[in-house]
Design a protein around this motif. Structure first.
Motif, short mmCIF file in Angstrom:
data_model
loop_
_atom_site.label_atom_id
_atom_site.label_comp_id
_atom_site.label_asym_id
_atom_site.label_seq_id
_atom_site.Cartn_x
_atom_site.Cartn_y
_atom_site.Cartn_z
N LYS A 61 32.66 28.26 28.12
CA LYS A 61 32.29 30.15 28.09
C LYS A 61 33.84 30.66 28.19
N SER A 62 34.64 29.84 29.05
CA SER A 62 35.84 30.35 29.86
C SER A 62 37.20 30.40 28.51
N GLY A 63 36.50 30.23 27.51
CA GLY A 63 37.94 29.98 26.60
C GLY A 63 38.36 28.46 26.82
N ILE A 64 37.41 27.89 27.39
CA ILE A 64 38.78 26.10 27.38
C ILE A 64 37.76 25.34 26.72
N GLY A 65 37.92 24.40 25.74
CA GLY A 65 36.47 23.08 25.06
C GLY A 65 36.98 22.24 25.64
N CYS A 66 36.06 21.61 25.77
CA CYS A 66 36.06 20.24 26.46
C CYS A 66 34.88 19.01 25.64
N GLU A 67 35.75 17.68 25.99
CA GLU A 67 33.64 16.72 25.37
C GLU A 67 33.76 16.59 26.31
N PRO A 68 31.74 16.11 26.28
CA PRO A 68 31.29 15.69 28.08
C PRO A 68 31.73 15.18 28.47
N ALA A 69 32.63 14.33 28.40
CA ALA A 69 33.19 12.92 29.55
C ALA A 69 33.82 13.92 30.42
N SER A 70 34.62 14.75 29.99
CA SER A 70 35.83 15.69 31.07
C SER A 70 34.86 16.36 31.81
N ALA A 71 34.15 17.03 31.47
CA ALA A 71 32.86 17.94 31.72
C ALA A 71 32.12 17.81 33.08
N ALA A 72 32.24 16.28 32.72
CA ALA A 72 31.41 15.99 33.89
C ALA A 72 31.81 15.97 35.47
N THR A 73 33.14 15.82 35.62
CA THR A 73 34.43 16.61 36.70
C THR A 73 33.73 16.97 37.00
N VAL A 74 33.80 18.03 36.17
CA VAL A 74 33.22 19.66 37.06
C VAL A 74 31.75 19.36 37.47
N ALA A 75 31.32 18.69 36.54
CA ALA A 75 29.42 18.46 36.96
C ALA A 75 29.45 18.28 38.45
N GLY A 76 30.88 17.03 38.27
CA GLY A 76 30.72 16.57 39.54
C GLY A 76 31.10 17.13 41.43
N LEU A 77 32.01 17.86 40.81
CA LEU A 77 32.80 18.50 41.69
C LEU A 77 32.07 20.28 42.38
N LYS A 78 30.94 20.37 41.10
CA LYS A 78 29.64 21.60 41.81
C LYS A 78 28.46 20.68 42.44
N LYS A 79 28.39 19.32 42.12
CA LYS A 79 27.36 18.98 43.05
C LYS A 79 28.04 18.55 44.14
N LEU A 80 29.27 18.03 44.68
CA LEU A 80 29.27 18.07 45.98
C LEU A 80 29.74 19.04 46.40
N ALA A 81 30.49 20.36 45.44
CA ALA A 81 29.99 21.59 46.41
C ALA A 81 28.64 22.32 46.62
N ASP A 82 27.70 22.40 45.68
CA ASP A 82 26.66 22.34 46.10
C ASP A 82 25.40 21.91 47.30
N GLU A 83 25.92 20.49 47.00
CA GLU A 83 25.47 19.40 48.55
C GLU A 83 26.48 19.45 49.65
N LYS A 84 26.82 20.49 49.89
CA LYS A 84 28.21 20.54 51.45
C LYS A 84 29.03 19.46 51.53
N LYS A 85 29.56 18.47 50.45
CA LYS A 85 30.35 17.50 50.59
C LYS A 85 31.30 17.84 50.79
N ILE A 86 31.86 19.03 50.31
CA ILE A 86 33.00 19.32 49.81
C ILE A 86 33.31 21.00 49.79
N ASP A 87 34.35 21.47 49.88
CA ASP A 87 34.55 23.06 50.19
C ASP A 87 34.90 23.50 48.83
N LYS A 88 33.81 24.74 48.70
CA LYS A 88 34.04 25.21 47.55
C LYS A 88 35.53 25.91 46.91
N GLY A 89 36.01 25.76 47.93
CA GLY A 89 37.49 26.22 47.42
C GLY A 89 38.52 25.90 47.48
#
Length: 89
Positions: A61-89
């Protein structure tokens, strides 16, 4: 998933995920990853295919295409932030 305390890696005999780059039965460099986690006091998290594809949709949606393996990093960051294991900033 590799963590700091593992003594050995138990291979996933038949890995399958829509992100082909992640279909690795017995990653040869897992000890290097474990060492990096220890040196940086890092953490890992497992993400599902649904979490990966949701992250991919956000990236696309941001206009950057990526393949699924690269999106796994973003998924992991989101999950860690949602679980408050890392700061969202």
């Amino acid at each position: 998933m590799i963590d700091q305390k593992m003594k050995e890696l138990i291979p996933n005999v038949s890995p399958y995920i829509r992100a082909p780059a992640l279909n690795i039965e017995n990653p040869p460099s897992w000890k290097k990853v474990q060492h990096a986690l220890k040196e940086t006091n890092g953490i890992t998290v497992s993400v599902s295919e649904i979490e990966i594809m949701n992250a991919k949709a956000i990236i696309d949606k941001s206009g950057i295409g990526c393949e699924p393996a690269s999106a796994a990093t973003v998924a992991g960051l989101k999950k860690l932030a949602d679980e408050k294991k890392i700061d969202k900033g």
